[in-house]
Design an enzyme around this catalytic site. Structure first.
Site, PDB file in Angstrom:
ATOM      1  CB  ILE A  93      -0.895  -0.025   1.270  1.00 40.83           C
ATOM      2  CG1 ILE A  93      -2.042  -1.018   1.062  1.00 40.83           C
ATOM      3  CG2 ILE A  93      -1.422   1.350   1.610  1.00 40.83           C
ATOM      4  CD1 ILE A  93      -2.878  -1.224   2.276  1.00 40.83           C
ATOM      5  CE1 TYR A 156       8.368   5.959  -5.765  1.00 38.80           C
ATOM      6  CE2 TYR A 156       9.835   6.169  -3.872  1.00 38.80           C
ATOM      7  CZ  TYR A 156       8.806   5.514  -4.527  1.00 38.80           C
ATOM      8  OH  TYR A 156       8.214   4.419  -3.947  1.00 38.80           O
ATOM      9  CE  LYS A 163       7.164   2.696  -1.206  1.00 44.02           C
ATOM     10  NZ  LYS A 163       6.065   1.811  -0.775  1.00 44.02           N
TER      11      LYS A 163
END
Ligand code: NAP
Length: 256
Positions: A93, A156, A163
């Protein structure tokens, strides 16, 4: 079929469509004999995920928006009420606002930063806390990460920072849950064309760049990520926890 996951029950969060990495993982888990519980985020995706679940012969399909504590609590209560124990959890997710994946990172708004972290990183903590009591025989929790956690990948942006938080959370959760024989790891996948990936501006050029320069000279396939997830959830992965495993055709080793 080699039945690596025979007798195991797996909760898989993050199937949106046939291209989702979670779908490839669900297919591989099924192939290896696991029983599946899938989730969908809201009523908008219910019918699609139910139809995919039927193709996968999943046992159950339950609603769960990971930003809603009551959804996560209800998910666990429903699994428990069904007599369920869990042996594996797949957390696949992530979300960030599209504008935060196309403009300079320095322009990220506070709300965009918090949203990306809530959905993409904190949710692993919520899900792990909720699922752990169902993993009475121990088990494996696996999440999905990307190289942008530790290197700058153009566009990104805030997802890379989320992350990084996710990968740190993997280590802290691995330490907390290890005594309960629950292992927590991440697969850092190479870029793969999915709905989420397409939200990153110029994603197609990332695919080309990686395929031209990585050691295997080709992009990562969803099935390669899925087979690694099988390994981690199976007894073959019993010695691994707190790891980030790169499944990326070797791209992350490259310097100049
Ligand atoms: P995907 O098919 O779009 O999967 C992302 C999933 O996250 C969707 O099922 C989405 O559900 C779900 N989601 C978003 N917000 C949610 C929420 N609040 N509650 C519950 N579910 C929510 O894309 P994917 O590429 O397979 O992504 C899966 C994971 O792999 C992500 O963590 C991604 O960062 C990671 N990853 C992907 C790549 C790649 O290149 N594709 C590379 C490395 C890592 P809805 O669509 O229903 O909103």
């Amino acid at each position: 079929m080699s039945n690596l996951l025979e007798g195991k029950s797996a909760l898989i969060l993050g199937v949106a469509n046939r291209w989702s990495l979670a779908y490839a993982i669900a297919e591989a888990f099924r192939r290896e004999g696991a029983r599946l519980i899938l989730t969908y985020q809201s009523d908008r995706q219910k019918l699609t995920v139910e139809s995919l679940a039927a193709d996968l012969a999943a046992d159950r399909v339950l609603a769960c928006d990971v930003t809603q504590d009551q959804d996560v609590d209800r998910l666990v209560a429903e699994i428990k009420a069904g007599g369920g124990r869990l042996h594996a959890v797949i957390h696949s997710i992530a979300f960030a606002n599209r504008e935060d994946l196309s403009r300079p990172f320095v322009e990220t708004s506070r709300s965009g930063f918090l949203l990306a972290h809530e959905v993409s990183a904190y949710s692993l903590v919520t899900v792990a806390r909720a699922a752990a009591p169902l993993m009475t025989e121990g088990g494996s929790i696996t999440t999905l990460s990307y190289l942008g956690a530790t290197r700058v990948v153009t566009n990104y942006n805030v997802m890379g920072v989320a992350k990084a938080a996710l990968e740190a959370a993997v280590r802290y959760l691995a330490s907390d849950l290890g005594p309960k024989k629950i292992r927590v790891n991440a697969i850092s996948a190479g870029p793969i064309k999915t709905a989420s990936a397409r939200a990153v501006k110029d994603f197609a050029s990332v695919l080309d760049f990686v395929a031209q320069r990585c050691p295997l000279r080709r992009n990562t396939e969803p099935a390669e990520v899925a087979d690694t997830a099988v390994f981690l959830a199976s007894d073959l992965g019993r010695g691994l926890t707190g790891n980030i495993l790169f499944v990326d055709s070797g791209f992350q080793i490259m310097g100049l």
